[in-house]
Each structure stands twice: as C-alpha cells, then as structure tokens.
Design a protein around this motif. Structure first.
Motif, PDB file in Angstrom:
ATOM      1  N   LEU A   1     -24.241  12.860 -45.293  1.00  0.00           N
ATOM      2  CA  LEU A   1     -25.636  12.478 -45.096  1.00  0.00           C
ATOM      3  C   LEU A   1     -26.553  13.167 -46.107  1.00  0.00           C
ATOM      4  O   LEU A   1     -26.352  14.327 -46.457  1.00  0.00           O
ATOM      5  CB  LEU A   1     -26.097  12.795 -43.662  1.00  0.00           C
ATOM      6  CG  LEU A   1     -26.073  11.584 -42.721  1.00  0.00           C
ATOM      7  CD1 LEU A   1     -24.652  11.072 -42.570  1.00  0.00           C
ATOM      8  CD2 LEU A   1     -26.655  11.936 -41.370  1.00  0.00           C
TER       9      LEU A   1
ATOM     10  N   PHE B   1     -30.710  12.505 -39.410  1.00  0.00           N
ATOM     11  CA  PHE B   1     -29.526  12.986 -38.692  1.00  0.00           C
ATOM     12  C   PHE B   1     -28.757  14.057 -39.464  1.00  0.00           C
ATOM     13  O   PHE B   1     -27.664  14.445 -39.091  1.00  0.00           O
ATOM     14  CB  PHE B   1     -28.585  11.810 -38.385  1.00  0.00           C
ATOM     15  CG  PHE B   1     -29.197  10.776 -37.493  1.00  0.00           C
ATOM     16  CD1 PHE B   1     -29.347  11.023 -36.135  1.00  0.00           C
ATOM     17  CD2 PHE B   1     -29.648   9.565 -38.004  1.00  0.00           C
ATOM     18  CE1 PHE B   1     -29.932  10.067 -35.297  1.00  0.00           C
ATOM     19  CE2 PHE B   1     -30.228   8.616 -37.178  1.00  0.00           C
ATOM     20  CZ  PHE B   1     -30.370   8.867 -35.822  1.00  0.00           C
TER      21      PHE B   1
ATOM     22  N   PRO C   1     -27.477   5.689 -40.457  1.00  0.00           N
ATOM     23  CA  PRO C   1     -26.142   5.938 -41.025  1.00  0.00           C
ATOM     24  C   PRO C   1     -25.159   4.794 -40.787  1.00  0.00           C
ATOM     25  O   PRO C   1     -24.185   4.651 -41.522  1.00  0.00           O
ATOM     26  CB  PRO C   1     -25.675   7.204 -40.301  1.00  0.00           C
ATOM     27  CG  PRO C   1     -26.920   7.861 -39.815  1.00  0.00           C
ATOM     28  CD  PRO C   1     -27.884   6.769 -39.539  1.00  0.00           C
TER      29      PRO C   1
ATOM     30  N   HIS D   1     -21.243   4.885 -42.308  1.00  0.00           N
ATOM     31  CA  HIS D   1     -20.036   4.448 -41.604  1.00  0.00           C
ATOM     32  C   HIS D   1     -19.047   3.746 -42.528  1.00  0.00           C
ATOM     33  O   HIS D   1     -17.833   3.907 -42.400  1.00  0.00           O
ATOM     34  CB  HIS D   1     -20.409   3.496 -40.459  1.00  0.00           C
ATOM     35  CG  HIS D   1     -21.040   4.196 -39.295  1.00  0.00           C
ATOM     36  ND1 HIS D   1     -20.802   3.851 -38.006  1.00  0.00           N
ATOM     37  CD2 HIS D   1     -21.907   5.237 -39.248  1.00  0.00           C
ATOM     38  CE1 HIS D   1     -21.501   4.632 -37.178  1.00  0.00           C
ATOM     39  NE2 HIS D   1     -22.181   5.481 -37.930  1.00  0.00           N
TER      40      HIS D   1
ATOM     41  N   LEU E   1     -17.629   7.445 -34.833  1.00  0.00           N
ATOM     42  CA  LEU E   1     -18.505   6.452 -35.450  1.00  0.00           C
ATOM     43  C   LEU E   1     -18.917   5.394 -34.436  1.00  0.00           C
ATOM     44  O   LEU E   1     -20.084   5.005 -34.358  1.00  0.00           O
ATOM     45  CB  LEU E   1     -17.787   5.781 -36.637  1.00  0.00           C
ATOM     46  CG  LEU E   1     -17.458   6.669 -37.843  1.00  0.00           C
ATOM     47  CD1 LEU E   1     -16.599   5.914 -38.855  1.00  0.00           C
ATOM     48  CD2 LEU E   1     -18.719   7.177 -38.519  1.00  0.00           C
TER      49      LEU E   1
ATOM     50  N   ALA F   1     -21.510   6.829 -32.092  1.00  0.00           N
ATOM     51  CA  ALA F   1     -22.822   7.008 -32.715  1.00  0.00           C
ATOM     52  C   ALA F   1     -23.542   5.677 -32.882  1.00  0.00           C
ATOM     53  O   ALA F   1     -24.770   5.606 -32.840  1.00  0.00           O
ATOM     54  CB  ALA F   1     -22.668   7.685 -34.073  1.00  0.00           C
TER      55      ALA F   1
ATOM     56  N   ARG G   1     -27.408  11.298 -30.195  1.00  0.00           N
ATOM     57  CA  ARG G   1     -26.886  10.640 -31.387  1.00  0.00           C
ATOM     58  C   ARG G   1     -26.816  11.644 -32.544  1.00  0.00           C
ATOM     59  O   ARG G   1     -25.850  11.681 -33.309  1.00  0.00           O
ATOM     60  CB  ARG G   1     -27.832   9.489 -31.747  1.00  0.00           C
ATOM     61  CG  ARG G   1     -27.194   8.487 -32.651  1.00  0.00           C
ATOM     62  CD  ARG G   1     -27.973   7.179 -32.679  1.00  0.00           C
ATOM     63  NE  ARG G   1     -27.323   6.288 -33.616  1.00  0.00           N
ATOM     64  CZ  ARG G   1     -27.931   5.696 -34.623  1.00  0.00           C
ATOM     65  NH1 ARG G   1     -29.231   5.870 -34.819  1.00  0.00           N
ATOM     66  NH2 ARG G   1     -27.252   4.920 -35.437  1.00  0.00           N
ATOM     67  N   LYS G   2     -27.841  12.448 -32.648  1.00  0.00           N
ATOM     68  CA  LYS G   2     -27.858  13.448 -33.710  1.00  0.00           C
ATOM     69  C   LYS G   2     -26.673  14.394 -33.571  1.00  0.00           C
ATOM     70  O   LYS G   2     -26.064  14.803 -34.554  1.00  0.00           O
ATOM     71  CB  LYS G   2     -29.186  14.220 -33.675  1.00  0.00           C
ATOM     72  CG  LYS G   2     -29.360  15.112 -34.883  1.00  0.00           C
ATOM     73  CD  LYS G   2     -30.785  15.584 -35.073  1.00  0.00           C
ATOM     74  CE  LYS G   2     -30.800  16.509 -36.279  1.00  0.00           C
ATOM     75  NZ  LYS G   2     -32.112  16.897 -36.724  1.00  0.00           N
TER      76      LYS G   2
ATOM     77  N   TYR H   1     -23.610  12.675 -34.860  1.00  0.00           N
ATOM     78  CA  TYR H   1     -23.581  12.666 -36.326  1.00  0.00           C
ATOM     79  C   TYR H   1     -23.270  14.037 -36.910  1.00  0.00           C
ATOM     80  O   TYR H   1     -22.660  14.154 -37.967  1.00  0.00           O
ATOM     81  CB  TYR H   1     -24.884  12.096 -36.899  1.00  0.00           C
ATOM     82  CG  TYR H   1     -24.846  10.592 -36.953  1.00  0.00           C
ATOM     83  CD1 TYR H   1     -23.857   9.951 -37.707  1.00  0.00           C
ATOM     84  CD2 TYR H   1     -25.732   9.812 -36.233  1.00  0.00           C
ATOM     85  CE1 TYR H   1     -23.764   8.572 -37.737  1.00  0.00           C
ATOM     86  CE2 TYR H   1     -25.653   8.426 -36.259  1.00  0.00           C
ATOM     87  CZ  TYR H   1     -24.663   7.814 -37.007  1.00  0.00           C
ATOM     88  OH  TYR H   1     -24.562   6.452 -37.040  1.00  0.00           O
TER      89      TYR H   1
ATOM     90  N   ILE I   1     -19.652  14.172 -36.893  1.00  0.00           N
ATOM     91  CA  ILE I   1     -19.105  13.312 -37.959  1.00  0.00           C
ATOM     92  C   ILE I   1     -19.180  14.036 -39.305  1.00  0.00           C
ATOM     93  O   ILE I   1     -18.215  14.052 -40.075  1.00  0.00           O
ATOM     94  CB  ILE I   1     -19.884  11.978 -38.011  1.00  0.00           C
ATOM     95  CG1 ILE I   1     -19.535  11.140 -36.783  1.00  0.00           C
ATOM     96  CG2 ILE I   1     -19.583  11.213 -39.298  1.00  0.00           C
ATOM     97  CD1 ILE I   1     -20.363   9.887 -36.617  1.00  0.00           C
ATOM     98  N   GLN I   2     -20.335  14.662 -39.558  1.00  0.00           N
ATOM     99  CA  GLN I   2     -20.490  15.367 -40.831  1.00  0.00           C
ATOM    100  C   GLN I   2     -19.506  16.529 -40.927  1.00  0.00           C
ATOM    101  O   GLN I   2     -18.892  16.768 -41.963  1.00  0.00           O
ATOM    102  CB  GLN I   2     -21.929  15.858 -40.992  1.00  0.00           C
ATOM    103  CG  GLN I   2     -22.922  14.728 -41.164  1.00  0.00           C
ATOM    104  CD  GLN I   2     -24.365  15.183 -41.026  1.00  0.00           C
ATOM    105  OE1 GLN I   2     -24.910  15.802 -41.921  1.00  0.00           O
ATOM    106  NE2 GLN I   2     -24.989  14.887 -39.902  1.00  0.00           N
TER     107      GLN I   2
END
Lengths: 300, 515
Positions: free
Chosen positions: B311, B317, B415, B420, B448, B451, B460-461, B464, B467-468
């Motif tokens: 990101l 996010f 995102p 994604h 993913l 989210a 949601r943040k 993410y 995910i990061q």
C-alpha cells in the motif's frame, strides 16, 4: 666588334645520385609526416588508443560503483570530473567507456569494410547482371535511413554490444561497396590485370591478389573514416537509449545523463568531448592517409 | 469590444486571461471509461462528470448526484441526479445514462470487474433516480464513482451497438457531461477544451479554455515550465533534481499533494515460479541487500517516500507496522549461503536478468543501476535488459517470460482495485499488472476476500494491516521508493483541485490570473 667568345667550360658532371628504391609505404609515410593536421590527428588517436588500452588498468575505480553523491560537480570531490546521475565516477566511466566505444566502433568499421568490399568487388569485377543485382541491393540499403534501420535491428535483436556492432556495420557498408566497385571497374581493364588473366589466373586470384591490393589506398581511407562514423553511430544509439545497459560507453553516459543536463553539464560534456576528439583524430588521420596514398598528390 | 473580437476568433491577449495551459504526454482515447491511465484521465475528468467527487479525506461529495442513500445491509445504493443536467450536445443526462455507463465501464475498463463486479443491476425508477443493486457489500464503491473511474457517458452516442472500447466517438466529436467541452482534438499536436456554458453547477467552470500541447519529452516539459509556457503540469514528470532547481528559481510550486488516491508505488518483481526466487530466503536476502532508504535519500534526493509494502503511504489503509528487514549485507550473504547459493569462484553466487521497463525511466533507471551495483557486491550478477518500448516489456512480463523486472502500479483509493490484483491466486493471468509473478497462498486469499466485503472501516483497516504484513513477510515483492509524483503550479494558477484524486478531478474552480 667581335667579342671574344666566352668560353664556358662545363665542369665534369658529378654522377647523378641513384635514388634509393623507396617502398610505397615509406613514401606515403613521408607524405603523411609533412601533413601537420594529420600528425596532430595521429598523436590524438594514439593517445585515445593508449587510454582505452591502458587506462582501465591504471585507474582502478569501477565505472559501475556508486562512489559519491549523485551529480557532484567536477573538482568538488576526489573524483575529478564529478559524478553522474547515480553517483558513479565520471572519469572512470570515460576511461572504461572509451574501450567499449572504440571496440564497437572498430568492429563495426571492420564489418562495414568487409561487407562493402565483398559486394563492391564482385559487382565491379563481374559487371553485368551480378553488378546490377548487387547494386540494386546496395541502393535498397542506401535509401533506408541509416540510424532508423540500426535502431530497428537493435530493438529486434536486443541491445548487446555484438548486436550493436552488427547493426552499425549492416547499415553503413553501402558507400564502401560503391567505392570498391568503381575501383574494380577501373582496374580490371588495366594491362597488368589483362596480362595476369591471359596467363590463366583464376577469378579469385585476380580479385583478391591482383586488383584488391591496387584498389587498397582509397579503401583504407574509407575504412578509417567509417570507424569515425561508427563511433558516432554507437553514441547515437546509446543516446537514444538503445545502448547495451550492461556496458559503459561514451554514448551511454550521454544518453543516461541527458535528462539531467540542466543540473549537471559535466556529465554530458566530458563524454561528448571524448567522442569529439576521437572522431576528429580519426578524420584527420583519414584525410592525411588520403593525401599520402593518392599518387596524384604525391608530386605536390 | 474584447468579447466581439474574441467571438471573431482573434486571439487577443485580453482573452488569454482565462486560458490555462497544461500539457499532455500523448493519449489514444479521451474516454476514461474504457482507457485507464493519467494521459486519458486528466482531460477525461474535465470532459466527463461522475456521480460523486472524492474529498481530501476520501469522503464522497455530491457532483452529478445531489445525494444518495445506502441501505443498512450495504446492498442498495440510491442516487438522485441533478435536475436539468445535459450532455455537451444538449441531451439530458438521465439515470439510463448512469446505468449504461456502469455497464460500459464494468465490461471495458481494466478494473471494471474489480470496481463493479458486485453491482448486479442498476434500476432506473425515474429519469433522476438510479438504484444500484449489489450482490455483496462493496465498501469502496463510492470511491469508484468519481469521474475518472466512472465517467457518465451518453447512451445515445455510445449505445449504437459498436464496441465502446474502439468507438470512434472516443476521439472525434466527443460528447461529454463535464465542465469542459472538446474544441480541438489533434493528438499529434494539442488538445483544446473550452468552457461548457451549460454545466450543471452554476458559475462553473471558471476557466474559458484549457490547452494541452503534446509534450512527450520530460526535459522539454521542464524547460517549458521554467519559461512559464505551462501553467499547470499534473503528473509533471519532474525529477527530484528538477524540483530542487525549480524551487530555487522560485515562481512555481512543486506539489506532491493529490496523489494519495492514485498511490503510485514501485517494486522489484521476481518471477516466483522457479529458480532462486522461488525460495523466500533468497528474496529476503536480496531485500536485506537493497537499502531502499539509501535509494530514496541519495538517488531521489530525499523527496521520494520509502515504500514499505503493497500500500502507498498515502492510502487510508496504509500501515508502517510490517516485518521489514533492515539492510544488512553480511546477513544477506549468510542467508544466501543457507539457501544453497554459496559464493563460488570469484564470489559469484547466481545471476539473473532484470527487465527495465521503458516507462518511468526516471525512476526505474536509477533503481536498476543501484540494484545491479549493489547485488554485484553480494555476488549476484544482474544483467539489465531494457525494453525498447512498452509493448515489448508488457509481452515479456504478461507471458511470464522474465526472471525479474522493475515494476510499478497504482493502488487506487480502494485496495480492492489496485492491490488485490497482485496477490489473488485467481488473478495469475497473462495480463500486465495482474499477479504476473505467480504468488498464491490460500491464507492471503482468505484475507483479501474478507477485506473486500467488510463494511466497518476500522475492522477493514485491521485486515489490510494483516495483508500488508503477510505480503512483506512472504517478500512477494521488494518494495522500492514510491514514485515522486508531482504537480507543478505556475504563480498565476489558483483553485487547483485538492481532493484525494488531485488533478484527476474536475478543474472547475481553477483560475488563471493576468500577468
């Protein structure tokens, strides 16, 4: 009224000095030596060649290493000529790049001459249909824009040094071919060629052993000049971003640093000067050779 | 008098007051609904209107839609359109056009499915009401309804059965819905837009004309900016050194604002299918060898942000809390030893070819030179392969015929659109900027998917952030410094758009003052 006859006694003539037989090469060297510009060119050329041959061994900084802050001006650090856009030593780039530039230029020129002489010799020697066919091919290459064609070749086959040399050679042989053809057409009717032919010499012998050596002088000049053109070509390709990204060359230094020209004049000026001097040296030497090898100018 | 002369076509200095000169680097279409990218998006956002605008805080603001309601379950969005809005040819803008535009974008835009895949139908109970019916919640939906990503297209022009992607009216006789109309479109020379007198917002736009001369060469562009020949240069292409010089000279402003929504990031992409890069240890070793902080600080003059993950640092996010490896050459060497690539004769371990794209060379060039020099020290020999043109590079990468490439992509505000695509197992496709490196992990897919439908911003943040963290832990890419994206504003320019989309929003409040 009669005057006494003036007796002019002829002193005995000293025997004429018999000139030592001078080889054509020596004679050409004499001519060449008298040509100031050509001698300056030769000195420059030797200097450039020596730099390319010995420089990398004497100056140990790698042209690929980032050694200092990017775009450092000349004189502001221990790297005399300053640094380029990623902080590489410009002097190291010039020294190492010279070798690449000259090798590419030299091999491209050799290729130019090889193709040109081959095509020109056959066309000029055989004449007729072969001449016609080969000359149409030559014309085809002649009307294509050289740099564009070279760009296409490099784009298609990749920007390696070998491909670049081939691309340059493949697009710039036409004038050599035409020159060779004219020389062959002129020489093939010479008495000594006819004599050789009458005793049964083969075509190959006539072309390579009899005519070619006699056609050599203008071809040598043309070869020298095409080396200069090839260097400019290589620089042009690299400038357009089509140089080999893995080999430092003068043209590539200019091409890479061109976007930074407003901030760093040195990064494009020094390699530009290097190209200028190398091509100038080759041109001067080529001109000198032209004068020295031209029999008509020998009496001057 | 001046008006009369202006009407007669005499280019008077007095009438140049309302003329803004920008630039274009070349475009093939003026319809951002079927063509992504800033070259189409900048003029496209002037020619076409969208339902909403996105403010600096990523909140949606009314534009062509005066208001909207979202149902409790997040599955129904009801938009009310402005009354009396018309296309440039005078035809009214109706909800049928909204429904049509959504279909076109969904089917033709590269991000169509990502943005609107969950929109099942658009109902049009009356001319001024459009109801979006969703199959699943799409928390980022409003972000995609601004003019860049969903321009409102005239159905009576594009609905003639021709393929919209190749429709001739994308370039000739373009009928838009936005604040400016196309007056002259000569892509080889310049694009001229003029004020839409019948724009649906009273008193706007303020400018009379916008001129976009074609300026491809970055150096020429900088010289024009310096000479004052360009008033407003979004996506200016200015290098950090240019910015420094311009700021010293004064007179213009170099702004990094307004690129958060676009989120332009750069990364070293390795083909994960086979060879050394299949081993995460190797990728981590390279990540430790490459000091991206150094690259940002030294090669980009400290003006580019150090990217830490998938990101962009400007994305709402974004998290900096990722397991990032600190630069350490010795550790990197030890890890390569461990991974089975010990230093051989002369210190050589292995080598690879690094593709260098033809685009964004101002960033990819220095990065490539750095990577080659730096990895060389580690015994990893890097051979650079420069693509002569965009198409060559695209075909190499999208056919997976590469070892590693420098790459970069846009996040876009949500995102789901821009992030994604790089990590989803289902998106390993022969399409550029998809999951071309071949990364697939069911755990990542689950994150993913979660989210994509989570409606609570904070939850949601959190997803993410995971995910990061996972993307960095798996070292899917080695993230390089972010693009130094700038807008250059001349001293005479005021009222430039300042939302999250920056210059990719209508310039309807801009003015150019007289010298």
């Amino acid at each position: 009224m009669s005057e006494p006859p003036v007796m002019t006694s002829m002193p005995p003539m000293p025997p004429m000095p018999v000139p030592e037989p001078v080889s054509p090469a020596r004679q050409a060297w004499r001519m060449f030596r008298r040509n100031g510009a050509a001698m300056i060119g030769l000195a420059l050329l030797l200097l450039v060649l020596a730099e390319a041959a010995l420089g990398p061994a004497l100056y140990s900084v790698s042209p690929d290493d980032m050694v200092w802050m990017p775009l450092t001006p000349p004189g502001a650090s221990e790297y005399w000529l300053g640094t380029d856009y990623v902080g590489r030593d410009l002097l190291a780039g010039l020294i190492h790049g010279g070798r690449v530039t000259l090798i590419v230029g030299g091999s491209a020129a050799a290729l130019t001459v090889a193709i040109g002489v081959l095509v020109g010799a056959f066309a000029g020697y055989y004449g007729g249909r072969i001449d016609n066919a080969l000359m149409r091919v030559t014309e085809f290459f002649q009307v294509l824009p050289n740099l564009l064609l070279a760009m296409v070749v490099v784009m298609l086959f990749g920007a390696s040094l070998v491909n670049i040399a081939i691309a340059i050679g493949a697009v710039s042989w036409t004038s050599t071919a035409r020159l060779t053809r004219v020389e062959f057409m002129r020489l093939r009717e010479m008495d000594y060629v006819r004599a050789e032919r009458s005793i049964g010499a083969s075509d190959a012998r006539l072309i390579w052993a009899v005519i070619l050596p006699n056609a050599a002088p203008p071809l040598i000049v043309s070869a020298a000049l095409s080396a200069g053109t090839a260097i400019l070509f290589e620089a042009g390709l690299a400038f357009l971003g089509l140089g080999d990204p893995n080999a430092m060359s003068w043209g590539r230094i200019i091409g890479d640093n061109r976007p930074y020209v407003l901030d760093a004049w040195w990064a494009v000026t020094f390699p530009g000067l290097a190209i200028f001097l190398a091509v100038l040296a080759i041109s001067l030497v080529g001109d000198g050779l032209n004068d020295a090898l031209n029999p008509r100018l020998r009496e001057r | 008098m001046a008006t009369l002369a202006g009407a007669l076509g005499a280019p008077l200095a007095a009438s140049a007051e309302g003329t803004l000169t920008a630039f274009t680097s070349g475009y093939r279409s003026l319809n951002p609904g079927v063509q992504s990218g800033a070259a189409t998006g900048v003029p496209g956002s002037q020619i076409f209107a969208g339902l909403v605008l996105i403010g600096a805080d990523y909140g949606a603001e009314p534009y062509l839609a005066t208001g909207w309601e979202v149902s409790e379950d997040g599955l129904t969005y009801t938009f009310r359109l402005v009354e009396g809005a018309t296309f440039h040819d005078g035809a009214p803008i109706t909800s049928a056009d909204v429904a049509f535009s959504l279909d076109v974008v969904k089917a033709n835009h590269p991000f169509g499915p990502a943005m609107f895949g969950k929109v099942e139908t658009v109902e049009t109970p009356d001319d001024l009401t459009a109801v979006f019916k969703l199959s699943e919640p799409a928390p980022g939906l409003l972000l995609s309804l601004q003019p860049l990503l969903m321009p409102i297209l005239p159905r009576h022009v594009y609905g003639d059965g021709q393929e919209v992607k190749k429709h001739p009216r994308n370039m000739t006789d373009v009928v838009g819905s936005g604040p400016f109309k196309v007056e002259e479109n000569n892509p080889a020379e310049k694009l001229i837009l003029v004020k839409n007198e019948d724009f649906f917002i009273e008193g706007r736009p303020k400018l009379d004309r916008i001129v976009f001369p074609l300026v491809k060469d970055g150096l020429t562009r900088m010289l024009m900016v310096e000479k004052g020949e360009i008033d407003y240069a979004p996506f200016s292409g200015a290098k950090p050194t240019d910015a420094e010089r311009l700021e010293e000279a004064g007179g213009v402003t170099v702004s990094k604002d307004g690129y958060g929504a676009v989120g332009y990031i750069h990364y070293l992409e390795m083909n994960l299918r086979d060879g050394p890069f299949a081993d995460v240890k190797v990728r981590q070793a390279l990540a430790m060898a490459l000091d991206t902080g150094f690259v940002a600080r030294v090669l980009f003059g400290g003006r580019a942000e150090v990217g830490t993950g998938p990101l962009h640092t400007g994305n709402p996010f974004y998290t900096a809390d990722v397991p990032r490896l600190e630069p350490d050459m010795e550790k990197a060497a030890a890890m390569l030893d461990e991974a089975g690539y010990p230093a051989g004769s002369g210190g050589a371990r292995f080598g690879f070819t690094l593709d260098v794209p033809s685009w964004a060379l101002q960033s990819h060039g220095p990065m490539a030179e750095y990577i080659r020099a730096q990895l060389g020290k580690l015994g990893v020999s890097v051979e650079l392969r420069r693509a002569p043109d965009f198409g060559t590079w695209v075909s190499r990468i999208s056919s997976f015929d590469y070892e590693a490439t420098l790459n970069g992509s846009f996040n876009y505000p949500d995102p789901v659109i821009g992030v994604h695509r790089h990590f989803d197992c289902d998106n390993i496709r022969n399409v550029i900027w998809s999951n071309t490196q071949g990364y697939c992990d069911p755990a990542m897919d689950a994150l993913l998917d979660a989210a994509a439908v989570e409606q609570d911003f904070d939850v949601r943040k959190g997803i993410y952030a995971e995910i990061q963290q996972k993307a960095v832990a798996d070292q899917v890419f080695i993230w390089m410094p972010e693009e130094f994206t700038t807008t250059i504003l001349g001293a005479r320019v005021e009222g430039a758009p300042d939302g999250a989309f920056g210059p990719l929003a209508p310039w309807d409040e801009m003015t150019v003052s007289a010298e």
